[in-house]
Design a protein around this motif. Sequence first.
Motif, PDB file in Angstrom:
ATOM      1  N   ASP A 112     -31.081  -8.897  53.397  1.00 17.43           N
ATOM      2  CA  ASP A 112     -31.986 -10.050  53.341  1.00 17.43           C
ATOM      3  C   ASP A 112     -32.473 -10.329  51.921  1.00 17.43           C
ATOM      4  N   ALA A 113     -32.243  -9.390  51.000  1.00 15.60           N
ATOM      5  CA  ALA A 113     -32.752  -9.562  49.642  1.00 15.60           C
ATOM      6  C   ALA A 113     -32.020 -10.670  48.871  1.00 15.60           C
ATOM      7  N   VAL A 114     -30.794 -10.997  49.337  1.00 11.43           N
ATOM      8  CA  VAL A 114     -29.964 -11.948  48.575  1.00 11.43           C
ATOM      9  C   VAL A 114     -30.139 -13.367  49.120  1.00 11.43           C
ATOM     10  N   PRO A 115     -30.563 -14.319  48.281  1.00 11.97           N
ATOM     11  CA  PRO A 115     -30.727 -15.695  48.754  1.00 11.97           C
ATOM     12  C   PRO A 115     -29.404 -16.276  49.279  1.00 11.97           C
ATOM     13  N   LYS A 116     -29.520 -17.124  50.301  1.00 14.19           N
ATOM     14  CA  LYS A 116     -28.351 -17.725  50.950  1.00 14.19           C
ATOM     15  C   LYS A 116     -27.461 -18.489  49.975  1.00 14.19           C
ATOM     16  N   ILE A 117     -28.071 -19.088  48.977  1.00 13.26           N
ATOM     17  CA  ILE A 117     -27.286 -19.921  48.051  1.00 13.26           C
ATOM     18  C   ILE A 117     -26.224 -19.094  47.317  1.00 13.26           C
ATOM     19  N   VAL A 118     -26.513 -17.808  47.104  1.00 15.58           N
ATOM     20  CA  VAL A 118     -25.578 -16.932  46.379  1.00 15.58           C
ATOM     21  C   VAL A 118     -24.294 -16.737  47.197  1.00 15.58           C
ATOM     22  N   THR A 119     -24.459 -16.539  48.506  1.00 15.47           N
ATOM     23  CA  THR A 119     -23.329 -16.204  49.370  1.00 15.47           C
ATOM     24  C   THR A 119     -22.777 -17.429  50.093  1.00 15.47           C
ATOM     25  N   ALA A 120     -23.295 -18.603  49.751  1.00 19.23           N
ATOM     26  CA  ALA A 120     -22.903 -19.845  50.425  1.00 19.23           C
ATOM     27  C   ALA A 120     -23.127 -19.711  51.939  1.00 19.23           C
ATOM     28  N   GLY A 121     -24.182 -18.985  52.301  1.00 22.34           N
ATOM     29  CA  GLY A 121     -24.546 -18.874  53.708  1.00 22.34           C
ATOM     30  C   GLY A 121     -23.730 -17.859  54.502  1.00 22.34           C
ATOM     31  N   LEU A 122     -22.798 -17.155  53.862  1.00 23.66           N
ATOM     32  CA  LEU A 122     -22.009 -16.135  54.571  1.00 23.66           C
ATOM     33  C   LEU A 122     -22.889 -14.919  54.873  1.00 23.66           C
ATOM     34  N   ASP A 123     -22.421 -14.065  55.780  1.00 26.01           N
ATOM     35  CA  ASP A 123     -23.183 -12.839  56.035  1.00 26.01           C
ATOM     36  C   ASP A 123     -22.642 -11.661  55.214  1.00 26.01           C
ATOM     37  N   THR A 124     -21.870 -12.015  54.183  1.00 25.20           N
ATOM     38  CA  THR A 124     -21.332 -10.988  53.280  1.00 25.20           C
ATOM     39  C   THR A 124     -21.661 -11.362  51.836  1.00 25.20           C
ATOM     40  N   VAL A 125     -21.590 -10.357  50.951  1.00 26.44           N
ATOM     41  CA  VAL A 125     -21.821 -10.616  49.531  1.00 26.44           C
ATOM     42  C   VAL A 125     -20.769  -9.864  48.705  1.00 26.44           C
ATOM     43  N   GLY A 126     -20.278 -10.514  47.646  1.00 30.45           N
ATOM     44  CA  GLY A 126     -19.332  -9.881  46.728  1.00 30.45           C
ATOM     45  C   GLY A 126     -20.104  -9.225  45.594  1.00 30.45           C
ATOM     46  N   ILE A 127     -19.833  -7.934  45.351  1.00 33.06           N
ATOM     47  CA  ILE A 127     -20.591  -7.201  44.325  1.00 33.06           C
ATOM     48  C   ILE A 127     -19.651  -6.481  43.367  1.00 33.06           C
ATOM     49  N   ARG A 128     -20.052  -6.492  42.085  1.00 31.50           N
ATOM     50  CA  ARG A 128     -19.208  -5.865  41.078  1.00 31.50           C
ATOM     51  C   ARG A 128     -20.059  -5.223  39.994  1.00 31.50           C
ATOM     52  N   LEU A 129     -19.572  -4.081  39.506  1.00 30.51           N
ATOM     53  CA  LEU A 129     -20.178  -3.394  38.358  1.00 30.51           C
ATOM     54  C   LEU A 129     -19.188  -3.529  37.195  1.00 30.51           C
ATOM     55  N   PRO A 130     -19.459  -4.416  36.242  1.00 27.28           N
ATOM     56  CA  PRO A 130     -18.484  -4.678  35.181  1.00 27.28           C
ATOM     57  C   PRO A 130     -18.351  -3.511  34.200  1.00 27.28           C
ATOM     58  N   ALA A 131     -17.177  -3.410  33.575  1.00 31.76           N
ATOM     59  CA  ALA A 131     -16.920  -2.323  32.626  1.00 31.76           C
ATOM     60  C   ALA A 131     -17.341  -2.676  31.202  1.00 31.76           C
ATOM     61  N   ASN A 132     -17.590  -3.947  30.938  1.00 32.14           N
ATOM     62  CA  ASN A 132     -17.964  -4.360  29.580  1.00 32.14           C
ATOM     63  C   ASN A 132     -19.387  -3.880  29.243  1.00 32.14           C
ATOM     64  N   ASP A 133     -19.532  -3.188  28.107  1.00 27.59           N
ATOM     65  CA  ASP A 133     -20.838  -2.612  27.731  1.00 27.59           C
ATOM     66  C   ASP A 133     -21.915  -3.680  27.543  1.00 27.59           C
ATOM     67  N   TYR A 134     -21.553  -4.797  26.902  1.00 27.36           N
ATOM     68  CA  TYR A 134     -22.557  -5.860  26.676  1.00 27.36           C
ATOM     69  C   TYR A 134     -23.065  -6.391  28.015  1.00 27.36           C
ATOM     70  N   ALA A 135     -22.137  -6.553  28.957  1.00 23.30           N
ATOM     71  CA  ALA A 135     -22.520  -7.083  30.269  1.00 23.30           C
ATOM     72  C   ALA A 135     -23.506  -6.137  30.948  1.00 23.30           C
ATOM     73  N   ARG A 136     -23.183  -4.854  30.955  1.00 20.25           N
ATOM     74  CA  ARG A 136     -24.068  -3.893  31.630  1.00 20.25           C
ATOM     75  C   ARG A 136     -25.421  -3.781  30.933  1.00 20.25           C
ATOM     76  N   GLU A 137     -25.401  -3.812  29.590  1.00 21.80           N
ATOM     77  CA  GLU A 137     -26.675  -3.763  28.851  1.00 21.80           C
ATOM     78  C   GLU A 137     -27.549  -4.964  29.192  1.00 21.80           C
ATOM     79  N   LEU A 138     -26.916  -6.118  29.294  1.00 22.14           N
ATOM     80  CA  LEU A 138     -27.662  -7.339  29.613  1.00 22.14           C
ATOM     81  C   LEU A 138     -28.289  -7.257  31.005  1.00 22.14           C
ATOM     82  N   ILE A 139     -27.502  -6.857  31.996  1.00 21.75           N
ATOM     83  CA  ILE A 139     -27.994  -6.793  33.377  1.00 21.75           C
ATOM     84  C   ILE A 139     -29.119  -5.765  33.474  1.00 21.75           C
TER      85      ILE A 139
END
Length: 354
Positions: A112-139
């Motif tokens: 329930d933590a993820v707003p519907k707009i992110v998943t386009a109303g689906l009951d699933t969510v796509g999740i990824r942990l990127p390998a790029n250091d800048y990306a992880r530092e930013l997040i």
Amino acid sequence: MKQEETTTLVLDVKDPQNRKEAIATAAAILQKGGLVAFPTETVYGLGANALNEKAVKSIFAAKGRPADNPLIVHISDREEVLPLVSSFSMTARLLAEKFWPGPLTMVLPVSDAVPKIVTAGLDTVGIRLPANDYARELISAAGVPVAAPSANVSGSPSPTSAEHVYHDLAGKIDLILDGGSCEVGVESTVLDLVGSVPVVLRPGGTPAEDLLRYLPDLVVPGLDVAEVEGIPRAPGMKYRHYAPQARLLLVAGAPEKVAATIRKEIASWQARGSKVAVLASRENAAGYKADVVVVLGGRERPQEAAQHLFAALRELDDSGADIILAESTDQSGLGYAVMNRLWKASGGDIIQAR
Ligand code: AMP
Ligand code: MG
């Protein structure tokens, strides 16, 4: 409603002197609900705070992305997946251990933590942990999960450099973090872990061969993913993707026959007054007397082809060619993802070399 133009700031995060400040500036923008394009190992992402509905909405507006195409949520540490999903299976846990950080998106039951707009109303969510250091530092600095599709105008080739992002989105987003060229060059592999068997919804940076070692019952659809019957498709698959302005013809078949067919096609299109471009392997490039020849990479090196693919498609567009003849590539490893993108760029226009 007409969108207001904003000034898009570009910060070089590669420069060690700037790195900390650039990341802090970008993180502050995300926290305030703004849009930041950032490098990942696959392609550049257009990020917003995934928990801020209004911020996520502005991603769709900036890209012109259809609202029924869900976004991938990016995290900076494995543990951060837990609040975003309603269950995390042993299989998902194993894959996270083996493939994260990296170019693998897992589709999981959403919490329930993820707003519907992110998943386009689906009951699933796509999740990824990127390998790029800048990306992880930013997040990590932003302290929130970051929803991010590719940072291009919807339908055009994905961006693999800060220049590509600027070309597409200047005036529409707050900041671009310039971290240089993307290493992998194609988007993440999207893996559905919700159904009775795991299914590759989109081939990408994690080769299916690698996943098969841990998922013996993995379903890997044929190249034309959109048309495989009975397979749950990634919702975004129905849209035209990676399409250059010019018509792209994909020439398939045995390597020697492909080169000979392309030489014939060049002559016949030129005779009709067309400006002809070829997307070629390094081995065959010199043999083509076309108006423009762009080298994708070595014939046996799909990794190199993946890295150059989207920049090559943009270059072909800029050349003003009417027709692009593309050599088919080897489909092992990353070659499968490359062929999937070329297939989509061709809209199914395939010449079988005989
Ligand atoms: P992009 O971020 O532009 O690389 O596009 C994200 C891709 O991931 C699209 O093909 C989406 O359809 C797919 N995707 C994201 N979330 C989901 C989900 N919950 N279920 C299935 N596919 C998803
Ligand atoms: Mg995209």
